[in-house]
Write an enzyme that holds these catalytic residues in place. Sequence first.
Site, PDB file in Angstrom:
ATOM      1  N   GLU A   1      15.129  22.201  59.196  1.00 16.98           N
ATOM      2  CA  GLU A   1      14.866  22.956  57.965  1.00 16.98           C
ATOM      3  C   GLU A   1      14.852  24.457  58.229  1.00 16.98           C
ATOM      4  OE1 GLU A   1      11.293  21.333  56.235  1.00 16.98           O
ATOM      5  OE2 GLU A   1      12.270  19.438  55.736  1.00 16.98           O
TER       6      GLU A   1
ATOM      7  N   THR B   1       4.245  24.190  59.409  1.00 14.53           N
ATOM      8  CA  THR B   1       5.697  24.007  59.343  1.00 14.53           C
ATOM      9  C   THR B   1       6.369  25.225  58.715  1.00 14.53           C
ATOM     10  OG1 THR B   1       5.488  22.942  57.185  1.00 14.53           O
ATOM     11  CG2 THR B   1       5.464  21.504  59.114  1.00 14.53           C
TER      12      THR B   1
ATOM     13  N   GLY C   1      -0.517  19.807  55.284  1.00 17.08           N
ATOM     14  CA  GLY C   1      -1.488  18.723  55.448  1.00 17.08           C
ATOM     15  C   GLY C   1      -2.040  18.189  54.137  1.00 17.08           C
TER      16      GLY C   1
ATOM     17  N   ASN D   1       0.060  20.178  46.493  1.00 18.80           N
ATOM     18  CA  ASN D   1      -0.643  19.190  45.678  1.00 18.80           C
ATOM     19  C   ASN D   1      -2.114  19.070  46.048  1.00 18.80           C
ATOM     20  OD1 ASN D   1       0.806  17.661  48.085  1.00 18.80           O
ATOM     21  ND2 ASN D   1      -1.050  16.513  47.600  1.00 18.80           N
TER      22      ASN D   1
ATOM     23  N   ASP E   1       2.127  14.756  42.747  1.00 21.95           N
ATOM     24  CA  ASP E   1       2.582  15.400  43.994  1.00 21.95           C
ATOM     25  C   ASP E   1       3.548  16.552  43.737  1.00 21.95           C
ATOM     26  OD1 ASP E   1       2.761  15.838  46.703  1.00 21.95           O
ATOM     27  OD2 ASP E   1       4.205  14.228  47.067  1.00 21.95           O
TER      28      ASP E   1
END
Lengths: 261, 531
Positions: B80, B174, B190, B258, B301
């Site tokens: 990514e 990330t 997380g 979320n 989400d």
Amino acid sequence: MGTKWITGFIVACAALTLWAQQEEGRNPYTSAEDVAAGADLFGKRCALCHGADGSGGTGPDLRRGQFRHGGSDAGLFRSIRFGISDSGMPRLGMPDERVWQVVAHVRSLSRSAKEIDVPGNAVQGKQLYLGKGDCSRCHTINGVGGRLGPDLSDIGWLRSTRHIKSSIIDPDQDIDRRYLSLHILKKDGQAIQGVPLNEDSYSIQLMDLQENLHSLWKRDLDEIRQEERSWMPSYQGTFSDSEVDDLVSYLYSLRRKTDQP
Amino acid sequence: MKPLVSIALLILILSFSASGLAQVTYQRILHAEQEPENWLTYSGTYDGHRYSRLDQINRGNVQNLKLKWVFQMRTLEKVETTPLVVDGVMYLTEPPSNAFALDPGTGRTYWSYVRNLPEVIKTCCGRVNRGLAILGERLYLGTVDAHLVALDSKTGSPIWDVAVADPKAGYSITVAPLAVKDKIIVGISGGEFGIRGFLDAYDAETGKRAWRFYTVPGPGEPGHETWEGDSWKTGGAPTWLTGSFDPELNLIYWGTGNPAPDFNGEVRKGDNLYSDSVVVLDADTGKLKWYFQFTPHDVLDWDAAQIPVLLDAPFQGRPRKLLLWPNRNGFYYVFDRETGELLLAQQFGKQTWTDGLDSQGRPNVLPDVLPSEEGALVFPGIQGAINWHSTSYNPLTGLLYLPVREVPTLNFTGDVSFSPGDMFLGSRWQAMPEEPSSAVVRAMVPQTGEVKWEYPLYRDTWGGLLSTAGNLVFSGTLEGQLFALDSATGEELWHVNTGGRVNAAPITYLHEGKQLVTMAAGNALFTFGLE
């Protein structure tokens, strides 16, 4: 119940105990025989880098009982079994039982700090590093210093006192190939000197003595000459024996701390 | 200037740029659009435009693009990463948490930093990484064991390494950090583990934490009342995609993820601030200036993990400092980014979850689309009408380019209990292969949402976009095709099959005076240029 069943039951219990220990990460092979077998394997497979007595060489001193990549039995097992990426520590292709025996032997090497003799004065060694030796011109400690030589921020973890000392007195004796002296002559007449970073059939990458990065096509070069010597001068004669001990003591004290939450 | 003098100067400049590595000052990042030969920050510039002034590669010659090199990564994780390019050197990450410097001319590496990770790492969606930040002579890397590491840009040697959070409790990093002034802004992942989200700033020199903004307010803080009981302690709201920065207002714009657990809202009654929001923070202090929550009390989400696009442009005849936000929930929002005033909120993707938004942008949620024991079908599905993939704004066309997905999911609710470090989802979802789904690349007038063109894709896309002054839009598909479109018409001008799914966004830059385009696909980085 027949003998077969009893034997089977005992074997199953032993296997379960072994499994439970391994699940918890404890070494199931710690008898005197296991330690001896581990010592034999260590001599054959590990001593080249870590020294026959575990006091280190190109690999870390194992007598301190401190291990950066996990000091638990399971951590040691993992480092030996699977190696440590980009550290020079290879994976050892041995059955689990053998690996555990090496873990048992490595544990038996541990000595107290007093028993590990490091002569010299680290405080004076630091002054020599920064002053008379001008070591920071080529070496970095925690982001400060030059880049032509190895980063020394962690050298106390990575090398034995013996190896550090020999690197100061006779740098050419055991050179990481990353730090060989490299001489390039381009077809346009430009000469570049530095240390190699990478190479393939068509190109070469290096850092020059001014710390600039270069990537060159070999078709543009007249000569690539790699000498089996380091750019680092010998400090024998520059430092007295006690000053070398001071410097070794300082460098051996350098161990990067890992911040934990 | 005399020719000999100018040649000498050129040689000096070329030799500098070949081996280069001058300091990347804050001023350089601030004016990154003026040095399109480089790619200095995740989105190219602080405003999140992912646009380049380069035009050597253009709609007249893009069909002549040739592969220059491929950098194969030693990973089976999704790639990514957005590389950085600075003065002739490319810096990139390899999942899970490794970094490389390489030569953009050959694709060969100068150095590598390989991180030894703990055996157990908790990530919801792969051990991925989206890139680096650079400031001075240092690179900044977030790791999946939730550390922030400063690396020397010439050697890859770590300079400092600080623990941001506890990886055993489900925290990981990330995101590509963002360098702002003398600080490194880094978010946390997380949201599927019941973490308590935050956004951090660290002193670039020392690694000391300068401020932390909790995206789930604690007791006594405004917004805490939007969490029932102790649910705030495990409220999620991670910050896993790089935000944008307005230097004039000194404000950072950052999207939050979320609330946790994802699908069971019964255990966290309330709006659950500041989940699924844009939080706007003072860059020096981390204090909240304003916020907007796109999806209050989300049970689908729908992270607001999109790139904030900052645009100075007329809106209804008046010059405004705009914030553009196509959101995962299927609505497109335009704000006055100074005051937080909502200027526009309208549907841009297929949605079945609300019969509309009120004047404040608050949705009226339809009950039969919420997760249920039997499963409830909803558009957009949990992966959203847009996910995290970069949009692009092109000042030449005045258009915003975005990937739009129309993919439903069937969502279930269920019991949930929290255990630190374990997944905290509150049930599950499933894809609906029999339901029609589609995706397009869309060109849109940012002030009105008017669609100018659409380029249809075979399946839902996970590729980000790049637009250039060469009148091009670059991206890639789930099947591994990289493509270039005419930015004015959407006409396809070039494509090539890399054979690996695209999960990242392209960049463009100059190497030795020639424009190159680099995109990740599969487990590799592909670089293209003209002959």
